[in-house]
Design an enzyme around this catalytic site. Sequence first.
Site, PDB file in Angstrom:
ATOM      1  N   HIS A 175     -46.325  21.550 -66.016  1.00 44.22           N
ATOM      2  CA  HIS A 175     -46.237  20.273 -66.739  1.00 44.22           C
ATOM      3  C   HIS A 175     -47.619  19.622 -66.878  1.00 44.22           C
ATOM      4  CE1 HIS A 175     -41.996  19.797 -67.468  1.00 44.22           C
ATOM      5  NE2 HIS A 175     -41.661  19.902 -66.196  1.00 44.22           N
TER       6      HIS A 175
ATOM      7  N   CYS B 113     -34.865  21.484 -66.527  1.00 49.10           N
ATOM      8  CA  CYS B 113     -35.954  20.511 -66.390  1.00 49.10           C
ATOM      9  C   CYS B 113     -35.388  19.110 -66.588  1.00 49.10           C
ATOM     10  CB  CYS B 113     -37.033  20.801 -67.429  1.00 49.10           C
ATOM     11  SG  CYS B 113     -38.436  19.668 -67.333  1.00 49.10           S
TER      12      CYS B 113
ATOM     13  N   HIS C 209     -43.609  25.345 -61.665  1.00 50.02           N
ATOM     14  CA  HIS C 209     -42.939  24.569 -62.721  1.00 50.02           C
ATOM     15  C   HIS C 209     -43.639  23.212 -62.889  1.00 50.02           C
ATOM     16  CE1 HIS C 209     -39.150  23.209 -64.911  1.00 50.02           C
ATOM     17  NE2 HIS C 209     -39.739  22.053 -64.631  1.00 50.02           N
ATOM     18  N   GLU C 210     -43.949  22.559 -61.781  1.00 56.29           N
ATOM     19  CA  GLU C 210     -44.590  21.224 -61.864  1.00 56.29           C
ATOM     20  C   GLU C 210     -46.037  21.329 -62.346  1.00 56.29           C
ATOM     21  OE1 GLU C 210     -42.452  19.114 -61.881  1.00 56.29           O
ATOM     22  OE2 GLU C 210     -40.891  20.085 -60.702  1.00 56.29           O
TER      23      GLU C 210
HETATM   24  C1  UDB Z   1     -35.118  19.950 -61.206  1.00 57.79           C
HETATM   25  N1  UDB Z   1     -33.034  20.352 -60.160  1.00 57.79           N
HETATM   26  O1  UDB Z   1     -35.228  18.922 -60.568  1.00 57.79           O
HETATM   27  F1  UDB Z   1     -30.899  24.236 -55.321  1.00 57.79           F
HETATM   28  F2  UDB Z   1     -30.408  19.736 -54.043  1.00 57.79           F
HETATM   29  C2  UDB Z   1     -33.741  20.582 -61.397  1.00 57.79           C
HETATM   30  C3  UDB Z   1     -32.909  19.962 -62.525  1.00 57.79           C
HETATM   31  C4  UDB Z   1     -33.648  20.093 -63.817  1.00 57.79           C
HETATM   32  C5  UDB Z   1     -31.592  20.723 -62.604  1.00 57.79           C
HETATM   33  C6  UDB Z   1     -32.618  18.497 -62.251  1.00 57.79           C
HETATM   34  C7  UDB Z   1     -32.743  21.251 -59.251  1.00 57.79           C
HETATM   35  O2  UDB Z   1     -33.078  22.420 -59.304  1.00 57.79           O
HETATM   36  N2  UDB Z   1     -32.020  20.666 -58.239  1.00 57.79           N
HETATM   37  C8  UDB Z   1     -31.577  21.170 -57.090  1.00 57.79           C
HETATM   38  C9  UDB Z   1     -31.474  22.520 -56.825  1.00 57.79           C
HETATM   39  C10 UDB Z   1     -30.985  22.929 -55.602  1.00 57.79           C
HETATM   40  C11 UDB Z   1     -30.603  21.995 -54.660  1.00 57.79           C
HETATM   41  C12 UDB Z   1     -30.738  20.656 -54.957  1.00 57.79           C
HETATM   42  C13 UDB Z   1     -31.212  20.224 -56.154  1.00 57.79           C
HETATM   43  N3  UDB Z   1     -36.208  20.510 -61.754  1.00 57.79           N
HETATM   44  C14 UDB Z   1     -37.468  19.780 -61.602  1.00 57.79           C
HETATM   45  C15 UDB Z   1     -38.156  19.465 -62.881  1.00 57.79           C
HETATM   46  O3  UDB Z   1     -37.660  19.440 -63.980  1.00 57.79           O
HETATM   47  N4  UDB Z   1     -39.420  19.182 -62.716  1.00 57.79           N
HETATM   48  O4  UDB Z   1     -40.253  18.989 -63.718  1.00 57.79           O
HETATM   49  C16 UDB Z   1     -36.251  21.805 -62.383  1.00 57.79           C
HETATM   50  C17 UDB Z   1     -36.467  22.936 -61.356  1.00 57.79           C
HETATM   51  C18 UDB Z   1     -36.261  24.301 -62.029  1.00 57.79           C
HETATM   52  C19 UDB Z   1     -37.080  25.264 -61.240  1.00 57.79           C
HETATM   53  C20 UDB Z   1     -38.050  24.493 -60.440  1.00 57.79           C
HETATM   54  C21 UDB Z   1     -37.861  23.043 -60.788  1.00 57.79           C
HETATM   55 ZN    ZN Z   2     -39.695  20.124 -65.451  1.00 57.66          ZN
END
Ligand code: UDB
Ligand code: ZN
Length: 185
Positions: A157, A110, A153-154
């Site tokens: 939140h 996250c 996930h969103e």
């Molecule tokens: C993310 N990023 O944004 F397969 F280009 C995660 C983080 C926490 C590692 C930054 C992510 O999964 N990036 C990603 C994956 C890929 C290709 C690519 C980028 N989140 C969003 C968040 O925290 N929202 O509140 C966490 C994800 C975990 C599962 C769904 C959301």
């Molecule tokens: Zn998150």
Amino acid sequence: MITMKDIVREGHDVLRQKAEEVSLPPTSEEKEMLNDMLQFIKISQDDELAEKYDLRPGVGLAAPQIGVSKRMMAVHFVDFHGKEYSYGLFNPKIVSHSVEQSYLPGGEGCLSVDRDVPGIVPRHARVTVKATTLEGEEIKVRLKGYAAIVFQHEIDHLNGVMFYDHINQDDPLTPPEGAISAEEI
Ligand code: UDB
Ligand code: ZN
């Protein structure tokens, strides 16, 4: 422009609150904020810009993560089948979901959590989400696999729920009976 210093980290109360519904139509401030959230996600995926502004490449962001307790979220990603999802959404709501569960084999992280929390996060394999877009359109989207996980996930939140709340403390790495990997669907 939103940067990592705007991202609220775990321990902050706003991440545990139930966010308020946005009354529609949204104000121009609300639209601007949601648009900034979507821009943040897009910019964070551009290698050069992410390095320049020191951003973690994100796929989604919910308003409580920038300290705003309102029901708004942005997502921008391509799923394992190459399908693109790019939305700024007001008042997203899961209107139906499968009984079948699914999970990401590598667990979740996250943007608001600066540590690695290992463990399987069981989610609904399929969800149908209703929301109002940045453009003011009412939509109903059917999601499965990776896309369903990002949306859940969103939306979590917006309800004060963190991904690790779903991890089985007694046996973090074993998927629940019958659950399928999100990479398979
Ligand atoms: C993310 N990023 O944004 F397969 F280009 C995660 C983080 C926490 C590692 C930054 C992510 O999964 N990036 C990603 C994956 C890929 C290709 C690519 C980028 N989140 C969003 C968040 O925290 N929202 O509140 C966490 C994800 C975990 C599962 C769904 C959301
Ligand atoms: Zn998150």
